[in-house]
Write an enzyme that holds these catalytic residues in place. Structure first.
Site, mmCIF file in Angstrom:
data_model
loop_
_atom_site.group_PDB
_atom_site.id
_atom_site.type_symbol
_atom_site.label_atom_id
_atom_site.label_comp_id
_atom_site.label_asym_id
_atom_site.label_seq_id
_atom_site.Cartn_x
_atom_site.Cartn_y
_atom_site.Cartn_z
ATOM 1 C CG LEU A 119 76.469 32.633 64.301
ATOM 2 C CD1 LEU A 119 77.014 32.537 62.875
ATOM 3 C CD2 LEU A 119 75.594 33.866 64.451
ATOM 4 N N GLY A 121 72.661 26.893 64.938
ATOM 5 C CA GLY A 121 73.150 25.923 63.958
ATOM 6 C C GLY A 121 74.648 25.688 64.009
ATOM 7 C CE LYS A 124 73.938 28.009 70.637
ATOM 8 N NZ LYS A 124 73.742 28.145 69.177
ATOM 9 C CB THR A 126 75.618 18.853 68.287
ATOM 10 O OG1 THR A 126 74.452 19.232 67.536
ATOM 11 C CG2 THR A 126 76.107 17.504 67.813
ATOM 12 N NE ARG A 165 66.320 38.857 71.266
ATOM 13 C CZ ARG A 165 66.710 38.755 69.997
ATOM 14 N NH1 ARG A 165 67.955 38.456 69.708
ATOM 15 N NH2 ARG A 165 65.850 38.944 69.028
ATOM 16 C CG ASN A 168 66.750 33.572 78.229
ATOM 17 O OD1 ASN A 168 66.161 32.736 78.894
ATOM 18 N ND2 ASN A 168 67.454 33.252 77.158
ATOM 19 C CB SER A 192 74.844 33.951 75.201
ATOM 20 O OG SER A 192 75.742 32.913 74.839
#
Lengths: 289, 208
Positions: A119, A121, A124, A126, A165, A168, A192
Site C-alpha cells: 500500500l 505509505g 516501499k 524507504t 496502470r 505502467n 502494483s
C-alpha cells in the site's frame, strides 16, 4: 514468451520482525545468467558461446533490427541443416558482444529484480533506499525504479486509467528485466496492486531472478503515516480509485520475502528490513559473480 | 476535483545512492552511445565490438537495439509512423535510465529522423549523449543486404524502407562519424577503438 523460464512453486521466506522467523525453506538458485535462446529457436544451438541468434525477421514490416552483419559460419549453417531444413533465411547470426556471465564476473554479483509491493505509505521507497545504500556499502550495483520517477520519463504518456496502470507496470517490468540482464540488482518499488500484473512481470524473468517483497503493513498504519497526504484526499473523495480506499490491493499469495509490520519501531527499522532482503539475496547467491 | 490523470499525486523520490556513487563504484561515467545509420551500415557489428572492447577494459556497457526492445518493452508497437517515433522515444528514455545507473549504454537503431534522435539527446544532461553516425553508402549497405531486406524493398514487398522509399536524415552535428576510407569500410575493432578514444578523451572511462 521469451526464454524458457518455467515457474515452479515457490516457498516464501517469511520475516516477522525482529529477526528471521517462519518458514525459511531455501531454493537452489537457478543457473547462472547464460545467454537464453528465444523459445522458438531453442532447437538451434550455438556451437560457441560467442554466437547467438537474432529473433526471426518479420519481413512483412520494416525492421529496425539488429544483425547487419551476417557472420554465417559454416558451423551455424550446418546446425540449421541438422534440424531437417534451413530454418530461416530470417534468422541472422552475429557474434555476440559479451554475455550476461561476463558482466556478472565484472560486477561480482548476479542481476535480479527486487519487486517491492504494498500500500501507499507501507514503506516501499524507504526500504528501497535503505536496501540500495546497504548494497552499495557492500560494493554492489543497484538501481531503483520507482513508479513516480518512471512516470516522469518513460511512462509520462500514461495516465491512471486502468489500462494505463497495467501498461505502467508492464513497462517497468520490461525495463527491470533489462537491468537484471545487465547484472544490476534492480529494485522496483511500486504499489502494483494487482496480482496478475505482478505475476506477468515475474514471468518475464528466469526462475529465481524475480524477488517479490511484500510490505505487509495494515491500512490503518499506512493511513496514519500518510506521507504524501493522499489518504486524506482519498477519504475526502478528491482522489478516485485510490488503492486501499476505493480500489483493491491484492496481497501476494506466494512471494519470496514478507516484511511484516510488528509495531516495534526499533526492530522494524528500514535498515533491518534491508538486511533481511540482503540475507535472502546472499543465500541465493546473488551477491557474488 | 478528480485527480485521475497525470502529475499532481506524483512526487519525486530522493535516494541516498545516486549517479555519483554508482559512477564511483564502476569507475566510469554513464553515457549513451547512440549509433545511427542505414540498415546494413554495421551498427550492430560496431555495438558488439565496442561492448567487447569496453569489457576488456573493465567497463560496464549494455546494448539496446531495436530488435531486443521490440520483443519486450516495445512489443506493443508496430511500424506506423507514430509507433516508430514512440519506439525511439522509449529507447531514449531507457538509455537515459541506464546512463543514470552509470552504464555506458549503446543504442543501435536506424533512427532515421533527426527530430527523434535530437529528442533523445535532449533527454540527457551534461553532454553524455554521443551520436555515432555510420556513414556508409547506400550502395555498400545494399551490397551487404544482410537480412535480404533491400531486395524485398526493391521488389516492392516492403514499403517505407529506409534508404529505398523512406528517407534517412543524416546527423548535422554528431560527435563521431565513421565512414569508408578509399572505398573500404574500417574493421569493427578499428571503429570501436575510435569510439573508445573519444570516450577516453571526454573522461567517460574513469570517474572524476
Amino acid at each position: 514468451m521469451e526464454g524458457l523460464a518455467i515457474r515452479a512453486s515457490r516457498p516464501s521466506v517469511f520475516y516477522s520482525l525482529p529477526g528471521l522467523g517462519g518458514d525459511s525453506q531455501r531454493r537452489r538458485p537457478s543457473s547462472d545468467g547464460f545467454l537464453k535462446l528465444p523459445a522458438e529457436n531453442r532447437k538451434i544451438i550455438a556451437n560457441s558461446a560467442s554466437f547467438h541468434p537474432i529473433s526471426a525477421v518479420n519481413v512483412s514490416a520494416q525492421a529496425s533490427l539488429t544483425a547487419d552483419f551476417p557472420a554465417l559460419s559454416e558451423t551455424s549453417l550446418e546446425e540449421r541443416r541438422i534440424n531437417g531444413k534451413e530454418k530461416a533465411e530470417n534468422i541472422v547470426w552475429h557474434e555476440s558482444s559479451i554475455c550476461r556471465c561476463d558482466r556478472q564476473q565484472l560486477l561480482q554479483q548476479k542481476g535480479c529484480v527486487i519487486w517491492i509491493t504494498g500500500l501507499s505509505g507501507s514503506g516501499k521507497s524507504t526500504v528501497a533506499c535503505a536496501l540500495s545504500k546497504a548494497l552499495f556499502e557492500r560494493g554492489k550495483l543497484t538501481y531503483t525504479l520507482d513508479g513516480d520517477n518512471v512516470r516522469h520519463g518513460l511512462n509520462r504518456d500514461l495516465t491512471f486509467k486502468t489500462e494505463d496502470r497495467t501498461e505502467n507496470i508492464r513497462r517497468i517490468g520490461e525495463v527491470a528485466k533489462l537491468f537484471a540482464d545487465v547484472g544490476v540488482i534492480c529494485i522496483a518499488s511500486l504499489i502494483s496492486p494487482y496480482r496478475r500484473d505482478r505475476d506477468a512481470c515475474r514471468s518475464l524473468l528466469p526462475e529465481g531472478d524475480f524477488v517479490e517483497v511484500f510490505m505487509d503493513v495494515p491500512l490503518h498504519v499506512c493511513e496514519s503515516r500518510d506521507p504524501k497526504g493522499l489518504y486524506k484526499l482519498a477519504r475526502a473523495g478528491k482522489i478516485k480509485g485510490f488503492t486501499g480506499i476505493d480500489d483493491p490491493y491484492e496481497a501476494p499469495l506466494n512471494c519470496e520475502v514478507v516484511l511484516k509490520h510488528t509495531g516495534d519501531e526499533d526492530s522494524c527499522s528500514p535498515r533491518q528490513m534491508a538486511e533481511n532482503i540482503i540475507s535472502y539475496l546472499q543465500n541465493k547467491g546473488y551477491l557474488e559473480g | 476535483m478528480s485527480t485521475v490523470g497525470n502529475s499532481t499525486n506524483i512526487f519525486w523520490q530522493e535516494s541516498p545512492i545516486g549517479k555519483a556513487e554508482r559512477q564511483k563504484l564502476l569507475n566510469q561515467r554513464g553515457c549513451v552511445v547512440w549509433i545511427t545509420g542505414l540498415s546494413g551500415s554495421g551498427k550492430s557489428t560496431l555495438a558488439c565490438s565496442l561492448s567487447r572492447e569496453l569489457n576488456n577494459r573493465g567497463k560496464l556497457s549494455y546494448i539496446l537495439d531495436g530488435d531486443n526492445l521490440r520483443h519486450g518493452l516495445n512489443k506493443d508497437l508496430g511500424f506506423k509512423a507514430e509507433d516508430r517515433v514512440e519506439n525511439i522515444r522509449r529507447v531514449g528514455e531507457v538509455a537515459k535510465l541506464f546512463a543514470d545507473a552509470g552504464l555506458i549504454c549503446i543504442a543501435s537503431l536506424i533512427s532515421p529522423y533527426r527530430k527523434d534522435r535530437d529528442a533523445c539527446r535532449e533527454m540527457m544532461q551534461d553532454s553524455s549523449f554521443i551520436e555515432v553516425y555510420m556513414n556508409m553508402s547506400l550502395q555498400l549497405c545494399e551490397a551487404r543486404d544482410p537480412k535480404g531486406l533491400y531486395k524485398l524493398a526493391r521488389a516492392g514487398k516492403i514499403k517505407g524502407f529506409t534508404g529505398i522509399d523512406d528517407p534517412y536524415e543524416s546527423p548535422l552535428n554528431c560527435e563521431i562519424e565513421l565512414k569508408e576510407k578509399e572505398g573500404e569500410c574500417p574493421s569493427p575493432v578499428a571503429m570501436a577503438e575510435e569510439v573508445i578514444s573519444y570516450l577516453e578523451d571526454k573522461g567517460f572511462l574513469q570517474n572524476e
